[in-house]
Design a protein around this motif. Structure first.
Motif, PDB file in Angstrom:
ATOM      1  N   CYS A 131       1.089  -1.221   0.038  1.00  0.00           N
ATOM      2  CA  CYS A 131       0.314  -0.231  -0.112  1.00  0.00           C
ATOM      3  C   CYS A 131       0.955   1.206   0.703  1.00  0.00           C
ATOM      4  O   CYS A 131       1.443   1.404   0.630  1.00  0.00           O
ATOM      5  CB  CYS A 131      -0.800  -0.024   1.523  1.00  0.00           C
ATOM      6  SG  CYS A 131      -1.882  -1.514   1.588  1.00  0.00           S
ATOM      7  N   ASP A 132       0.306   2.395  -0.567  1.00  0.00           N
ATOM      8  CA  ASP A 132       1.583   3.788  -0.701  1.00  0.00           C
ATOM      9  C   ASP A 132       0.299   4.788  -0.335  1.00  0.00           C
ATOM     10  O   ASP A 132       0.884   5.800  -0.426  1.00  0.00           O
ATOM     11  CB  ASP A 132       1.632   3.633  -2.262  1.00  0.00           C
ATOM     12  CG  ASP A 132       1.172   4.088  -2.904  1.00  0.00           C
ATOM     13  OD1 ASP A 132      -0.670   4.264  -2.528  1.00  0.00           O
ATOM     14  OD2 ASP A 132       0.877   4.676  -3.844  1.00  0.00           O
ATOM     15  N   GLY A 133      -0.528   4.509   0.631  1.00  0.00           N
ATOM     16  CA  GLY A 133      -1.518   5.500   1.412  1.00  0.00           C
ATOM     17  C   GLY A 133      -2.585   5.828   0.084  1.00  0.00           C
ATOM     18  O   GLY A 133      -3.773   5.787   1.063  1.00  0.00           O
ATOM     19  N   LEU A 165      12.453  -5.786  -4.008  1.00  0.00           N
ATOM     20  CA  LEU A 165      11.482  -5.777  -3.511  1.00  0.00           C
ATOM     21  C   LEU A 165      12.340  -4.333  -2.805  1.00  0.00           C
ATOM     22  O   LEU A 165      11.249  -3.554  -1.852  1.00  0.00           O
ATOM     23  CB  LEU A 165      12.178  -6.532  -2.116  1.00  0.00           C
ATOM     24  CG  LEU A 165      11.486  -6.054  -0.464  1.00  0.00           C
ATOM     25  CD1 LEU A 165       9.574  -6.520  -0.969  1.00  0.00           C
ATOM     26  CD2 LEU A 165      11.931  -7.092   0.321  1.00  0.00           C
ATOM     27  N   LEU A 166      13.690  -3.597  -3.030  1.00  0.00           N
ATOM     28  CA  LEU A 166      13.432  -1.734  -2.304  1.00  0.00           C
ATOM     29  C   LEU A 166      13.379  -1.324  -2.954  1.00  0.00           C
ATOM     30  O   LEU A 166      12.429   0.069  -2.527  1.00  0.00           O
ATOM     31  CB  LEU A 166      15.409  -2.324  -2.655  1.00  0.00           C
ATOM     32  CG  LEU A 166      15.857  -0.834  -2.587  1.00  0.00           C
ATOM     33  CD1 LEU A 166      15.666  -0.506  -0.904  1.00  0.00           C
ATOM     34  CD2 LEU A 166      17.568  -1.058  -2.203  1.00  0.00           C
ATOM     35  N   ASP A 167      13.014  -1.759  -4.762  1.00  0.00           N
ATOM     36  CA  ASP A 167      12.645  -1.170  -5.232  1.00  0.00           C
ATOM     37  C   ASP A 167      11.027  -0.401  -4.751  1.00  0.00           C
ATOM     38  O   ASP A 167      10.331   0.455  -5.153  1.00  0.00           O
ATOM     39  CB  ASP A 167      12.007  -0.984  -6.648  1.00  0.00           C
ATOM     40  CG  ASP A 167      13.557  -0.924  -8.013  1.00  0.00           C
ATOM     41  OD1 ASP A 167      14.118  -0.264  -7.356  1.00  0.00           O
ATOM     42  OD2 ASP A 167      13.332  -1.266  -8.352  1.00  0.00           O
ATOM     43  N   LEU A 168      10.082  -1.689  -4.876  1.00  0.00           N
ATOM     44  CA  LEU A 168       8.619  -1.651  -3.967  1.00  0.00           C
ATOM     45  C   LEU A 168       8.600  -1.367  -2.946  1.00  0.00           C
ATOM     46  O   LEU A 168       7.879  -0.392  -2.675  1.00  0.00           O
ATOM     47  CB  LEU A 168       8.513  -3.397  -4.208  1.00  0.00           C
ATOM     48  CG  LEU A 168       8.034  -4.035  -5.527  1.00  0.00           C
ATOM     49  CD1 LEU A 168       7.685  -5.420  -5.289  1.00  0.00           C
ATOM     50  CD2 LEU A 168       6.686  -3.688  -5.923  1.00  0.00           C
ATOM     51  N   MET A 169       9.422  -0.887  -1.747  1.00  0.00           N
ATOM     52  CA  MET A 169       9.115  -0.618  -0.363  1.00  0.00           C
ATOM     53  C   MET A 169       8.987   0.967  -0.633  1.00  0.00           C
ATOM     54  O   MET A 169       8.609   1.580   0.155  1.00  0.00           O
ATOM     55  CB  MET A 169      10.367  -1.397   0.258  1.00  0.00           C
ATOM     56  CG  MET A 169      10.148  -2.846   0.557  1.00  0.00           C
ATOM     57  SD  MET A 169      11.634  -3.302   2.243  1.00  0.00           S
ATOM     58  CE  MET A 169      10.495  -4.816   3.301  1.00  0.00           C
ATOM     59  N   LEU A 198       3.322   3.822  -5.989  1.00  0.00           N
ATOM     60  CA  LEU A 198       3.294   2.309  -6.392  1.00  0.00           C
ATOM     61  C   LEU A 198       3.692   2.043  -8.262  1.00  0.00           C
ATOM     62  O   LEU A 198       2.526   2.900  -8.484  1.00  0.00           O
ATOM     63  CB  LEU A 198       2.458   1.031  -5.924  1.00  0.00           C
ATOM     64  CG  LEU A 198       2.499   0.913  -4.329  1.00  0.00           C
ATOM     65  CD1 LEU A 198       1.382   0.178  -4.120  1.00  0.00           C
ATOM     66  CD2 LEU A 198       3.653  -0.603  -4.315  1.00  0.00           C
ATOM     67  N   PRO A 199       3.762   0.937  -8.975  1.00  0.00           N
ATOM     68  CA  PRO A 199       3.868   0.865 -10.225  1.00  0.00           C
ATOM     69  C   PRO A 199       1.792   0.610 -10.486  1.00  0.00           C
ATOM     70  O   PRO A 199       1.395  -0.285  -9.555  1.00  0.00           O
ATOM     71  CB  PRO A 199       4.395  -0.291 -10.235  1.00  0.00           C
ATOM     72  CG  PRO A 199       4.693  -1.010  -9.297  1.00  0.00           C
ATOM     73  CD  PRO A 199       4.639  -0.121  -8.486  1.00  0.00           C
ATOM     74  N   GLU A 200       1.519   0.122 -11.430  1.00  0.00           N
ATOM     75  CA  GLU A 200       0.657   0.067 -12.300  1.00  0.00           C
ATOM     76  C   GLU A 200       0.612  -1.793 -12.032  1.00  0.00           C
ATOM     77  O   GLU A 200      -0.650  -1.894 -11.188  1.00  0.00           O
ATOM     78  CB  GLU A 200       0.231   0.351 -13.475  1.00  0.00           C
ATOM     79  CG  GLU A 200       0.150   1.532 -13.320  1.00  0.00           C
ATOM     80  CD  GLU A 200      -1.295   2.288 -12.785  1.00  0.00           C
ATOM     81  OE1 GLU A 200      -2.111   1.807 -13.031  1.00  0.00           O
ATOM     82  OE2 GLU A 200      -0.828   3.454 -11.890  1.00  0.00           O
ATOM     83  N   GLN A 201       1.365  -2.151 -12.497  1.00  0.00           N
ATOM     84  CA  GLN A 201       0.594  -3.346 -12.552  1.00  0.00           C
ATOM     85  C   GLN A 201       1.845  -4.394 -11.076  1.00  0.00           C
ATOM     86  O   GLN A 201       2.026  -4.212 -10.368  1.00  0.00           O
ATOM     87  CB  GLN A 201       1.750  -3.913 -13.180  1.00  0.00           C
ATOM     88  CG  GLN A 201       1.177  -4.023 -14.550  1.00  0.00           C
ATOM     89  CD  GLN A 201       0.057  -3.926 -15.342  1.00  0.00           C
ATOM     90  OE1 GLN A 201      -0.236  -5.090 -14.295  1.00  0.00           O
ATOM     91  NE2 GLN A 201      -0.404  -3.379 -15.451  1.00  0.00           N
TER      92      GLN A 201
END
Ligand code: AMP
Length: 425
Positions: free
Chosen positions: A198-200, A303-307, A315-318
């Motif tokens: 989740c990104d808010g 994982l670092l990119d996602l966090m 967050l990316p679209e996919q």
């Protein structure tokens, strides 16, 4: 980029391993870390309850992201303190972490937003709670409102057990956590763990897993922090995952944003898959342990990119991509767990197991004593194996477990059994 990872368990070791694969990772610090994490991170002694000290450390060491593993620092507001100092962090604010920190808060939110969960009432008065359970009858579930290290839940089968649990909770068995009690309908079904990033503002489905909470084979004996797990959970089909996102996770994100506490980080939904569809049992505001040990080795993306994307609201679209392989983990615990575990016994053979193809050992409660690895906790090691099926992963995991020389340890011998029976059917 330099990253500070907070925590010292198997979950954090699995996170450290996944972060270490990122080409963007410059340096990884772990506070306090453990002997397994020391292979991929620099362990530092930091008092994480001292938020000013953590902020100071980040400033001095040019930390670009703090990853908070366990729930206590989140609920205590560590991410708020870091945010105020301009340090990005993976994990929710204290206000958003109430989704785990207060069961009553979450139940009220579900009621307000129509999120499927067990029917419930909240009580601060023992007599009123007793009157309610007498009216409802057993089975019924009694929960301390606050954090109780996974032990504040009683699934009562009889009237006598129900009343004893109510009295015990109001009698202070869980300290402040039991000052308020939630009593809820008993849900029938199979449990599954569902993780969303989740990104808010937005959430992406991340992964599914199933764990084994009881200490003994065949789900006998007392509850534990978790004795094993596997991922994915095939019972959570794509259709079911879409339903969980639409009816549970996304309304929760909207609700938290509307309440001024946007949720960032991983949202871990404990689900009961009932005949009437998936229902929320509880939320956790961090990754699960031992579920992380089976989820992250399957992750194909960084994982670092996602966090970072979660922390920065981008967050990316996919949704992230995962290997089709199954991961299964067996928890090795010290004899006596979940009561009083034997401490300080020597464990041999971990190195040769770690070298096996498709096997990862993560440390949960260990310490180095010269050249000896010693047990330092209840749950001590996790042996994770990857394979094409749950059956094959289980076989590989137990072959690895049997190479570890630790007479004072034990494990369940049936991790994944229910899924293996389904695979064979
Ligand atoms: P919790 O800490 O809320 O996840 O509860 C611990 C365990 O108690 C869950 O994993 C379930 O096995 C069980 N449990 C909790 N709530 C319910 C419920 N409403 N119905 C049936 N079992 C429950």
């Amino acid at each position: 980029m330099k990253v500070l990872l907070i925590g010292s368990g198997g979950r954090e070791h699995a996170i450290a391993n996944a972060l270490a694969k990122s080409p963007r990772l410059g340096w990884l610090y772990a506070a306090p870390g453990n002997p397994g994490m020391a292979r991929v991170a620099q362990c530092v002694a930091l008092d994480v309850s001292n938020h000013a000290a953590v902020v100071d450390f980040c400033r001095h060491n040019d930390i670009g992201l703090v990853v908070v593993g366990p729930e206590q620092p989140l609920i205590a507001g560590l991410v708020d303190a870091l945010g105020a100092a301009g340090v990005p962090a993976f994990g929710p604010s204290a206000a958003a972490a109430r989704l785990e920190g207060s069961k009553g808060f979450t139940k009220d939110l579900c009621r307000e937003y129509g999120i499927p969960t067990a029917a419930y009432e909240r009580f601060t008065d023992e007599a009123a709670a007793l009157a309610y359970v007498r009216k409802q009858g057993a089975p019924i579930v009694i929960k301390a409102d606050g954090l109780a290290a996974g032990k504040g839940v009683v699934v009562a089968e009889s009237q006598q057990e129900t009343e004893a649990a109510v009295r015990e909770m109001f009698g202070g068995a869980f300290g402040g956590a039991g000052a308020e009690v939630v009593i809820e309908e008993f849900l029938e079904g199979e449990e599954a763990s569902f993780f969303a990033l989740c990104d808010g503002a937005r959430a992406l489905p991340f992964a599914t897993a199933q764990d084994h909470k009881r200490v003994g084979d065949g789900d006998a004996g007392p509850n534990t922090g978790g004795m094993g797990a596997y991922s994915p959970a095939p019972i959570v089909t794509e259709g079911l995952a879409a339903e969980v996102m639409a009816r549970i996770v996304e309304p929760t994100l909207r609700a938290m944003a509307e309440k001024g506490a946007p949720y960032k980080g991983v949202l871990y939904a404990g689900l009961m898959l009932t005949r009437d569809g998936p229902k929320l049992i509880e939320y956790n505001c961090r990754f699960g342990d031992p579920e992380t040990q089976v989820v992250l080795p399957r992750l194909k993306d960084d994982l670092l990119d996602l966090m970072l994307a979660c922390a920065k609201g981008a967050l990316p679209e996919q949704p992230p991509r995962f290997s089709q392989r199954v991961a299964l983990t067996v928890v090795l615990a010290a004899k006596g767990y979940p009561g009083t575990p034997l401490q300080d016994t020597v464990i041999r053979g971990v190195e040769r197991v770690s070298a096996l193809e498709g096997v990862v050992v993560t440390h949960a409660g260990t310490r180095m004593d010269g050249d000896n690895l010693r047990a330092a906790g209840g749950r001590v090691l996790n042996v994770t194996a990857l394979a094409e099926t749950v059956g094959a992963a289980q076989k590989r995991a137990y072959e690895a477990v049997d190479l570890i020389d630790w007479p004072e340890g034990f494990c369940r011998r049936d991790i994944g059994a229910r899924e293996i029976a389904r695979e064979r059917a």
